[in-house]
Design a protein around this motif. Structure first.
Motif, PDB file in Angstrom:
ATOM      1  N   ILE A  42       0.864  -1.182   0.000  1.00 33.09           N
ATOM      2  CA  ILE A  42       0.000   0.000   0.000  1.00 33.09           C
ATOM      3  C   ILE A  42       0.900   1.230   0.000  1.00 33.09           C
ATOM      4  N   VAL A  43       0.650   2.146  -0.916  1.00 31.54           N
ATOM      5  CA  VAL A  43       1.362   3.421  -0.950  1.00 31.54           C
ATOM      6  C   VAL A  43       0.462   4.463  -0.302  1.00 31.54           C
ATOM      7  N   LEU A  44       0.978   5.109   0.737  1.00 27.15           N
ATOM      8  CA  LEU A  44       0.282   6.255   1.318  1.00 27.15           C
ATOM      9  C   LEU A  44       0.946   7.499   0.740  1.00 27.15           C
ATOM     10  N   ALA A  45       0.255   8.143  -0.181  1.00 28.45           N
ATOM     11  CA  ALA A  45       0.783   9.311  -0.888  1.00 28.45           C
ATOM     12  C   ALA A  45       0.339  10.571  -0.160  1.00 28.45           C
ATOM     13  N   THR A  46       1.287  11.448   0.123  1.00 32.25           N
ATOM     14  CA  THR A  46       0.979  12.656   0.894  1.00 32.25           C
ATOM     15  C   THR A  46       0.883  13.917   0.036  1.00 32.25           C
ATOM     16  N   ALA A  47       1.188  13.796  -1.244  1.00 34.16           N
ATOM     17  CA  ALA A  47       1.223  14.981  -2.119  1.00 34.16           C
ATOM     18  C   ALA A  47      -0.170  15.528  -2.393  1.00 34.16           C
ATOM     19  N   LEU A  48      -0.243  16.840  -2.526  1.00 36.38           N
ATOM     20  CA  LEU A  48      -1.449  17.531  -2.968  1.00 36.38           C
ATOM     21  C   LEU A  48      -1.139  18.201  -4.300  1.00 36.38           C
ATOM     22  N   ALA A  49      -2.046  18.061  -5.256  1.00 32.06           N
ATOM     23  CA  ALA A  49      -1.845  18.642  -6.586  1.00 32.06           C
ATOM     24  C   ALA A  49      -2.310  20.095  -6.572  1.00 32.06           C
ATOM     25  N   PHE A  50      -1.380  21.008  -6.242  1.00 30.71           N
ATOM     26  CA  PHE A  50      -1.753  22.419  -6.125  1.00 30.71           C
ATOM     27  C   PHE A  50      -1.485  23.223  -7.384  1.00 30.71           C
ATOM     28  N   ASP A  51      -0.779  22.654  -8.364  1.00 35.83           N
ATOM     29  CA  ASP A  51      -0.592  23.338  -9.642  1.00 35.83           C
ATOM     30  C   ASP A  51      -0.363  22.284 -10.728  1.00 35.83           C
ATOM     31  N   ALA A  52      -0.268  22.721 -11.974  1.00 34.33           N
ATOM     32  CA  ALA A  52      -0.152  21.794 -13.107  1.00 34.33           C
ATOM     33  C   ALA A  52       1.122  20.956 -13.036  1.00 34.33           C
ATOM     34  N   GLU A  53       2.219  21.580 -12.611  1.00 35.16           N
ATOM     35  CA  GLU A  53       3.477  20.836 -12.531  1.00 35.16           C
ATOM     36  C   GLU A  53       3.385  19.730 -11.483  1.00 35.16           C
ATOM     37  N   MET A  54       2.769  20.036 -10.326  1.00 36.64           N
ATOM     38  CA  MET A  54       2.628  19.024  -9.277  1.00 36.64           C
ATOM     39  C   MET A  54       1.652  17.935  -9.717  1.00 36.64           C
ATOM     40  N   GLN A  55       0.607  18.296 -10.433  1.00 32.70           N
ATOM     41  CA  GLN A  55      -0.319  17.292 -10.971  1.00 32.70           C
ATOM     42  C   GLN A  55       0.415  16.333 -11.895  1.00 32.70           C
ATOM     43  N   ALA A  56       1.296  16.869 -12.730  1.00 32.64           N
ATOM     44  CA  ALA A  56       2.072  16.027 -13.653  1.00 32.64           C
ATOM     45  C   ALA A  56       3.022  15.115 -12.878  1.00 32.64           C
ATOM     46  N   ARG A  57       3.643  15.621 -11.826  1.00 35.54           N
ATOM     47  CA  ARG A  57       4.534  14.787 -10.996  1.00 35.54           C
ATOM     48  C   ARG A  57       3.760  13.629 -10.368  1.00 35.54           C
ATOM     49  N   ILE A  58       2.593  13.940  -9.812  1.00 34.02           N
ATOM     50  CA  ILE A  58       1.770  12.908  -9.168  1.00 34.02           C
ATOM     51  C   ILE A  58       1.360  11.859 -10.194  1.00 34.02           C
TER      52      ILE A  58
END
Length: 193
Positions: A42-58
């Motif tokens: 199980i991966v517990l992911a802590t990231a929040l997609a706050f902009d387009a670049e972060m959405q792409a990373r996620i």
């Protein structure tokens, strides 16, 4: 420093940005998954997609994850998520402590919740030695550069450094990632001062 109990299976992986931390953690999780048919990841992911670049990373992280990994997003209540999912046949990959701290201290909306952070941090540190199964934490090592200019940034760097130290003291292994290469060693028992 106080002596802390470490779990024989928990591990902290630290390194700089693009050092290969997540890739190494996923490789360890794949090995775990392949070792026995009852094993789960199980991966517990802590990231929040706050902009387009972060959405792409996620999205890139999600696409790159091996088959058989279950992902749950948990930007704040990490301790409760660990307690709900930890089991002897499970490996939980927490990716990452850095963004978890960011969500508490530098939220995109609203104010930092320092009291909430302190309570959540303490809950994690108390729960970690009792959690069954294997947990791999991924975190950044951000304290090797020049001291940040703002007091808020210095506080964040200090807080992440303290968190990494406390989590490492409760893990059996610590891995430093350098240029995609892991340097792993057992965590030494802390002696009282």
């Amino acid at each position: 420093m106080k002596h802390h109990t470490s779990s024989g299976q928990h591990q902290l992986i630290v390194g700089g940005q693009r050092s290969g931390k997540s890739r190494h953690a996923e490789a360890l999780a794949q090995d775990w998954l392949a070792a026995a048919p009852e094993h789960r990841v199980i991966v517990l992911a802590t990231a929040l997609a706050f902009d387009a670049e972060m959405q792409a990373r996620i999205q890139r992280h999600q696409q790159d994850r091996p088959a058989g990994f279950s992902t749950r997003e948990e930007p704040l209540a990490l301790t409760a998520a660990l307690q709900a999912n930890a089991a002897p046949e499970r490996l939980i990959l927490v990716d990452c402590l850095t963004l978890w701290l960011t969500n508490w201290l530098m939220p995109m909306q609203g104010q930092a919740d320092l009291l909430g952070w302190q309570q959540e941090r303490q809950a994690l540190l108390e729960a970690l030695p009792q959690l069954p199964g294997r947990i791999i934490f991924v975190s950044n090592e951000v304290g090797w550069g020049v001291s940040p200019m703002s007091s808020e940034a210095r506080f964040y760097v200090d807080e992440l450094g303290r968190l990494n130290q406390e989590v490492a003291a409760r893990c059996a292994q610590l891995t430093l990632m350098v240029a995609g290469q892991p340097w792993t060693r057992p965590v030494a028992a802390q002696r009282g001062q």
